[in-house]
Design an enzyme around this catalytic site. Structure first.
Site, PDB file in Angstrom:
ATOM      1  N   ARG A 156       0.824  -1.222   0.000  1.00  0.00           N
ATOM      2  CA  ARG A 156       0.000   0.000   0.000  1.00  0.00           C
ATOM      3  C   ARG A 156       0.853   1.264   0.000  1.00  0.00           C
ATOM      4  O   ARG A 156       0.475   2.268  -0.564  1.00  0.00           O
ATOM      5  CB  ARG A 156      -0.926  -0.007   1.220  1.00  0.00           C
ATOM      6  CG  ARG A 156      -2.118  -0.935   0.983  1.00  0.00           C
ATOM      7  CD  ARG A 156      -3.156  -0.780   2.038  1.00  0.00           C
ATOM      8  NE  ARG A 156      -2.556  -0.995   3.357  1.00  0.00           N
ATOM      9  CZ  ARG A 156      -3.207  -0.891   4.500  1.00  0.00           C
ATOM     10  NH1 ARG A 156      -4.474  -0.564   4.507  1.00  0.00           N
ATOM     11  NH2 ARG A 156      -2.612  -1.121   5.645  1.00  0.00           N
ATOM     12  N   HIS A 187      -2.076 -26.420   9.950  1.00  0.00           N
ATOM     13  CA  HIS A 187      -0.861 -27.241   9.964  1.00  0.00           C
ATOM     14  C   HIS A 187      -1.088 -28.613  10.621  1.00  0.00           C
ATOM     15  O   HIS A 187      -0.702 -29.643  10.075  1.00  0.00           O
ATOM     16  CB  HIS A 187       0.268 -26.534  10.717  1.00  0.00           C
ATOM     17  CG  HIS A 187       0.500 -25.119  10.258  1.00  0.00           C
ATOM     18  ND1 HIS A 187       0.427 -24.741   8.941  1.00  0.00           N
ATOM     19  CD2 HIS A 187       0.797 -23.981  10.948  1.00  0.00           C
ATOM     20  CE1 HIS A 187       0.679 -23.450   8.838  1.00  0.00           C
ATOM     21  NE2 HIS A 187       0.898 -22.962  10.039  1.00  0.00           N
TER      22      HIS A 187
HETATM   23  C1  BG6 Z   1       2.178 -19.935  11.364  1.00  0.00           C
HETATM   24  C2  BG6 Z   1       1.482 -19.449  12.600  1.00  0.00           C
HETATM   25  O1  BG6 Z   1       1.244 -20.375  10.414  1.00  0.00           O
HETATM   26  O2  BG6 Z   1       3.051 -20.993  11.695  1.00  0.00           O
HETATM   27  C3  BG6 Z   1       2.485 -19.013  13.640  1.00  0.00           C
HETATM   28  O3  BG6 Z   1       0.622 -18.357  12.276  1.00  0.00           O
HETATM   29  C4  BG6 Z   1       3.495 -20.097  13.913  1.00  0.00           C
HETATM   30  O4  BG6 Z   1       1.842 -18.625  14.848  1.00  0.00           O
HETATM   31  C5  BG6 Z   1       4.075 -20.636  12.602  1.00  0.00           C
HETATM   32  O5  BG6 Z   1       4.528 -19.569  14.720  1.00  0.00           O
HETATM   33  C6  BG6 Z   1       4.937 -21.861  12.854  1.00  0.00           C
HETATM   34  O6  BG6 Z   1       5.641 -22.189  11.697  1.00  0.00           O
HETATM   35  P1  BG6 Z   1       7.046 -22.946  11.759  1.00  0.00           P
HETATM   36  O7  BG6 Z   1       7.387 -23.196  10.333  1.00  0.00           O
HETATM   37  O8  BG6 Z   1       7.993 -22.015  12.457  1.00  0.00           O
HETATM   38  O9  BG6 Z   1       6.818 -24.202  12.539  1.00  0.00           O
END
Ligand code: BG6
Length: 488
Positions: free
Chosen positions: A46, A237
């Site tokens: 933006r 995840h």
């Molecule tokens: C993100 C979350 O999708 O994944 C975060 O919003 C989290 O809160 C992160 O810390 C963790 O990812 P990674 O790859 O560090 O395990």
């Protein structure tokens, strides 16, 4: 093979994700010769910047985030020369027309759009792109999570994007699917004969999935508050990991077969009502404590006001299908845990009959355990019973020993890639296998919504845990009631 996109239009280009992950990933892909020769990135945000100023910012990010050993000023310049900057606000048709002007003549060479913006901007941005003539039958669009904050809002987003793009051109990002280690779960299950015959309710007692983080919310409280661990980590995840562990063997490794199998698992998750939510889930929030020897503040203190947002959640989930009937899947994730690690534990059942006498010399048999560590180091460990050396006068003495495979060591010398390298390349090449399909994301929300409704029905408030612990004590009780315990 589908057409490669030679233009990437990146919205949210001045944001944290772009600086830390997306530009470093593009740098690495370029260094491996994987970007199209005439590749162009149209970076957009933006605020106003000129091309030169923005290129300098990207260069700073590359220096900071790709590691000294890989940073090379000439390579960085080659990448930044391929980047132009265009300020746009969703809905501003003049600015979008100006952006389209900068892409003029390249439309036929494929355009990929990446939305690394707040989700509220997904639909307006897509509509503005279409208004500027940038959406044709070959344009692809990638969206970061979260897709909505519940089922209804995710349907709205999916409908709005679906009105402009066919499903096979929509790439919903879950960066865990870009992780080598998560893809390796598929290799472990379906590239070996050893595990699959045992991978069911007849032989598996329970499954644990833990994703622990030591970080708190510094700088992210405004996004996180009101969202919480269930929506932030489990909805995406952890459910993706669960669906890969639990799915039936897909007929082949392609986008339809794999995602068909995952969605069947997600749709088999047993919803929770208030009573079940009270028994089968735990909500926690960290208070002040110490992590890695460092004193840290509590969540409410970071936020500046009291809050009922959970920074930890533990669940006992059930997959109601033939393969998993009666096998609990225990999930837990949280901020300010004692260590940063993601791990899956498969607890096998005891042997049908032990031929070894229990005596004061021998403690009997422990059931086998398979531990798959996803991060920080990738490691697969199978705990098996072995005979302790000796003359066995009092009976055979057995002990549990680990068969260890360190994948980090086995593939030493190979660079561990950023998850986004794989995802960006798949987007540019048009392979959606490692992206989340609409029916998956909606099935995920459906289950999550049932838990949130259960929490509301049961009036479940967050329980406090001191930072540096594995959640409130009720999380331990959740699993120990069943005679098991969290693997630590
Ligand atoms: C993100 C979350 O999708 O994944 C975060 O919003 C989290 O809160 C992160 O810390 C963790 O990812 P990674 O790859 O560090 O395990």
């Amino acid at each position: 093979m589908t057409e490669r996109s030679s233009t990437l239009i990146l919205f949210g280009a001045t944001g944290d994700l772009a600086g830390r992950m997306l530009f470093p990933s593009l740098y690495n892909l370029q260094e491996d010769g994987l970007l199209p020769d005439d590749f162009l990135v149209v970076a957009s945000g933006r605020s106003h910047r000129d091309d030169g100023g923005f290129r300098q910012e990207v260069d700073d990010c590359l220096r900071n985030f790709i590691g000294e050993d890989r940073y090379n000023a000439d390579s960085a310049r080659r990448l930044t020369e391929r980047i132009i900057y265009c300020a746009v606000e969703a809905g501003n048709s003049e600015q979008f027309a100006a952006l389209a002007e900068r892409v003029r003549g390249r439309e036929d060479k494929g355009i990929a759009v990446y939305l690394s913006t707040p989700p509220s901007l997904f639909a307006p941005t897509a509509v503005s792109l279409a208004g500027a003539g940038l959406v044709n039958g070959t344009t692809r669009i990638a969206m970061e999570k979260p897709i909505g904050h519940d089922l209804a809002s995710s349907i709205e987003v999916n409908d709005a994007i679906g009105a402009l793009f066919d499903e096979e051109r929509i790439f919903r990002v879950d960066h865990y699917l870009g992780k080598e280690t998560v893809q390796n779960l598929i290799a472990l299950r379906f590239g070996n004969m050893l595990f699959e015959p045992l991978w069911n309710a007849n032989h598996i007692d329970h499954v644990q999935i833990t994703v622990g983080e030591t970080v708190g919310l510094e700088g992210r409280v405004s996004y996180y508050d009101g969202v919480g661990a269930l929506r932030d980590m489990v909805q995406n995840h952890m459910l993706q990991i669960l669906s890969i562990i639990a799915m039936e063997p897909p007929a082949r490794f392609d986008s339809t077969a794999v995602r068909d199998e995952k969605v069947k698992v997600l749709r088999s998750l047993r919803p929770m009502d208030g009573e079940q939510a009270k028994t089968f889930s735990v909500r926690g929030q960290y208070s002040a404590g110490a992590v890695n020897g460092e004193i840290v503040r509590g969540y409410a203190d970071e936020l500046g006001k009291p809050s009922d947002t959970e920074t930890f959640v533990a669940l006992k989930a059930h997959i109601d299908n033939w393969r998993w009937s009666g096998v609990p899947f225990y999930l837990r994730t949280g901020k300010r845990m004692p260590t940063r690690h993601s791990e899956i534990l498969i607890q096998f059942k005891p042997v049908a009959h032990s031929i070894f006498r229990r005596s004061r010399f021998s403690s009997g048999l422990e059931p086998n355990t398979l531990i798959i560590r996803l991060q920080p180091q990738e490691n697969i460990r199978l705990l098996v019973m072995a005979k302790e050396p000796g003359l066995d006068r009092g009976g055979v003495k057995l002990r549990e020993v680990g068969l260890d495979v360190s994948l980090t060591a086995a593939f030493e010398g190979q660079r561990r890639r950023i998850a986004y390298e794989r995802l960006l390349l798949d987007l540019l090449e048009g392979d959606p296998t490692l992206f989340v399909r609409r029916d998956e994301v909606e099935a995920q929300w459906q289950w999550i919504d049932s838990i949130i409704a259960g929490w509301q029905e049961a009036g479940m408030k967050v329980a406090s845990y001191a930072a540096g612990n594995w959640g409130p004590s009720s999380a331990i009780a959740l699993i120990e009631r069943d005679g098991a315990s969290w693997y630590e």
